[in-house]
Design an enzyme around this catalytic site. Structure first.
Site, PDB file in Angstrom:
ATOM      1  N   HIS A 196     134.007  74.817  68.089  1.00  0.00           N
ATOM      2  CA  HIS A 196     133.683  74.794  66.659  1.00  0.00           C
ATOM      3  C   HIS A 196     134.950  74.687  65.810  1.00  0.00           C
ATOM      4  CE1 HIS A 196     131.835  75.752  62.810  1.00  0.00           C
ATOM      5  NE2 HIS A 196     132.885  76.542  62.622  1.00  0.00           N
ATOM      6  N   CYS A 254     129.028  70.300  65.366  1.00  0.00           N
ATOM      7  CA  CYS A 254     129.722  70.529  66.648  1.00  0.00           C
ATOM      8  C   CYS A 254     128.732  70.957  67.733  1.00  0.00           C
ATOM      9  CB  CYS A 254     130.833  71.560  66.486  1.00  0.00           C
ATOM     10  SG  CYS A 254     130.318  73.271  66.682  1.00  0.00           S
ATOM     11  N   CYS A 294     127.425  74.637  67.335  1.00  0.00           N
ATOM     12  CA  CYS A 294     126.430  74.841  66.271  1.00  0.00           C
ATOM     13  C   CYS A 294     125.133  74.101  66.576  1.00  0.00           C
ATOM     14  CB  CYS A 294     126.997  74.404  64.925  1.00  0.00           C
ATOM     15  SG  CYS A 294     128.313  75.502  64.345  1.00  0.00           S
ATOM     16  N   CYS A 339     127.021  72.175  60.406  1.00  0.00           N
ATOM     17  CA  CYS A 339     128.117  71.722  61.282  1.00  0.00           C
ATOM     18  C   CYS A 339     127.526  70.917  62.444  1.00  0.00           C
ATOM     19  CB  CYS A 339     128.903  72.919  61.810  1.00  0.00           C
ATOM     20  SG  CYS A 339     130.172  72.454  63.014  1.00  0.00           S
ATOM     21  N   ASP A 388     165.105  67.865  69.160  1.00  0.00           N
ATOM     22  CA  ASP A 388     165.724  68.484  67.988  1.00  0.00           C
ATOM     23  C   ASP A 388     166.124  69.917  68.303  1.00  0.00           C
ATOM     24  OD1 ASP A 388     163.075  69.305  68.253  1.00  0.00           O
ATOM     25  OD2 ASP A 388     162.890  69.790  66.129  1.00  0.00           O
ATOM     26  N   ASP A 414     155.560  66.125  72.319  1.00  0.00           N
ATOM     27  CA  ASP A 414     156.723  66.677  71.631  1.00  0.00           C
ATOM     28  C   ASP A 414     157.925  66.498  72.561  1.00  0.00           C
ATOM     29  OD1 ASP A 414     156.544  68.583  73.572  1.00  0.00           O
ATOM     30  OD2 ASP A 414     156.238  70.273  72.223  1.00  0.00           O
ATOM     31  N   ASP A 472     149.439  69.097  64.113  1.00  0.00           N
ATOM     32  CA  ASP A 472     148.962  69.690  65.365  1.00  0.00           C
ATOM     33  C   ASP A 472     149.070  71.188  65.176  1.00  0.00           C
ATOM     34  OD1 ASP A 472     152.027  69.782  65.753  1.00  0.00           O
ATOM     35  OD2 ASP A 472     151.238  71.059  67.344  1.00  0.00           O
ATOM     36  N   GLN A 519     165.095  68.605  60.003  1.00  0.00           N
ATOM     37  CA  GLN A 519     165.270  70.063  60.077  1.00  0.00           C
ATOM     38  C   GLN A 519     165.902  70.544  58.767  1.00  0.00           C
ATOM     39  OE1 GLN A 519     164.216  72.312  62.134  1.00  0.00           O
ATOM     40  NE2 GLN A 519     163.457  71.130  63.865  1.00  0.00           N
TER      41      GLN A 519
HETATM   42 ZN   LIG Z   1     130.183  74.172  64.530  1.00  0.00          ZN
END
Ligand SMILES: [Zn+2]
Length: 375
Positions: free
Chosen positions: A335, A306, A309, A304, A145, A92, A266, A189
């Protein structure tokens, strides 16, 4: 090359599936960029971030100016060599941080005067922001900006917008090291004032930016205002360039913005929600700290993929959070960031198929639910 963009399919009201071409590889869109503010993630390691499937991350120029500073990036070559991240990086411009962080600041036509986190006084101009982002060596740089609260009146919002437009032109003029292949995005903007948003979208899209961002949202407006302003901007932005909605938001916000034609996002929310003991799932938001989770032997979310998990039962993550062990937040952050990536993948597949309307309706209904018992 700078950033290129191909739209593969437009579905429903304007939802787009595409590919963002960067010098660090092709990135399927819509895409979610996890936030590595100081060239580091909060609560998770770089390997954890890689495991979520992230191909592009965001880092903040404001913080990197302070530490490690431009000279360190110049000596390492770029942020990739400095932090060991091989994927793409978007930086940014510093504008949002100057607006949002506490402390004295003033904006003149020359630039923004403020204090860095270390207390040092600093003047950030459109030119010095580009110079810093060139030193960082990100794939995508943002023009400096002026951001104001969404509740600001029309006069104040118009002033900020006019300065943003002048700084957009100066940012393009300062972008002189094009052989390095860095892209530069402009920022629309205009707060929640429709006429100003239209004026800003028209003015910024007339400039030769590589992509366009919608800034100044998720700063105090209602969800309905946010969605209206997003739709208003995407209708006016060039169809062949990527569109990025800055700093937004919840899983539902992401779905609504994709529905209106946004390609990039983001947000710090996946990590922030983890800190508060919340897990995103495709069935709603799971309250991991609730006593009902104590005996849950399955994962946070069945199915899931990830790291959390795959390796930890929900009951154990609940325990880590209860006893204040930092690993609890780490597992939840992994996660939640993975969920944001998986959501983008599911939205993309929906846009590419004939099921978009059905998927959109289902996610709108499910994502905001609060889950008080294991899935
Ligand atoms: Zn997960």
């Amino acid at each position: 090359m700078t950033v290129g963009f191909s739209v593969l399919r437009v579905n429903g009201r304007g939802a787009r599936a595409g590919v963002l071409h960067t010098r660090r590889g092709d990135i399927p869109t819509p895409v979610f960029m996890p936030v590595a503010t100081r060239a580091s993630f909060r609560h998770i390691s770089l390997d954890d971030a890689r495991s979520t499937g992230a191909k592009i991350i965001l880092s903040n120029t404001y913080h990197l100016l302070d530490a490690p500073g431009a000279a360190v990036f110049e000596s390492f070559g770029d942020i990739h060599r400095f932090m060991g991240w091989q994927g793409a990086v978007l930086t940014d411009s510093g504008g949002y941080q100057i607006f949002s962080l506490p402390g004295e600041r003033s904006i003149t036509s020359r630039g923004a005067h403020f204090r860095l986190p270390s207390g040092r006084r600093h003047l950030l101009t459109p030119e010095s922001s580009i110079a810093m982002q060139q030193a960082i060596g990100s794939e995508i740089m943002m023009a400096l900006d002026v951001c104001v609260e969404s509740t600001s009146d029309e006069l104040l919002t118009r002033d900020a917008m006019t300065t943003t437009h002048a700084w957009a032109v100066r940012s393009l003029e300062a972008h002189t090291r094009k052989p390095r292949g860095q892209a530069l995005f402009g920022i629309v903007q205009g707060g929640v004032h429709p006429a100003l948003r239209e004026q800003s979208a028209a003015a910024i899209s007339a400039l030769p930016f590589d992509g366009f961002a919608i800034g100044g949202l998720a700063v105090g407006e209602t969800r309905s205002e946010r969605e209206t302003m997003t739709g208003l901007c995407t209708a006016l932005l060039p169809a062949q360039k990527p569109r990025y909605l800055m700093g937004v938001g919840t899983p539902l916000d992401l779905v609504e913005a994709v529905h209106r034609g946004v390609d990039m996002f983001d947000c710090i929310l996946p990590t922030k929600m983890a800190q508060q003991g919340w897990a995103y799932t495709f069935s709603g938001v799971l309250e991991v700290m609730r006593p009902a989770m104590q005996h849950a032997q399955g994962p946070l979310e069945p199915g899931c993929g990830c790291l959390a998990c795959q390796s930890q039962p929900l009951g154990y993550i609940h325990h880590l959070l209860r006893v204040g062990n930092a690993q609890g937040v780490r597992w939840l952050a992994i996660h939640n960031i993975h969920h944001s990536q998986a959501l983008m993948g599911r939205l993309r597949a929906g846009i590419l198929s004939d099921d978009w309307d059905c998927l959109y309706g289902e996610l709108r209904e499910r994502l905001p639910r609060r889950l008080k018992a294991p899935l």
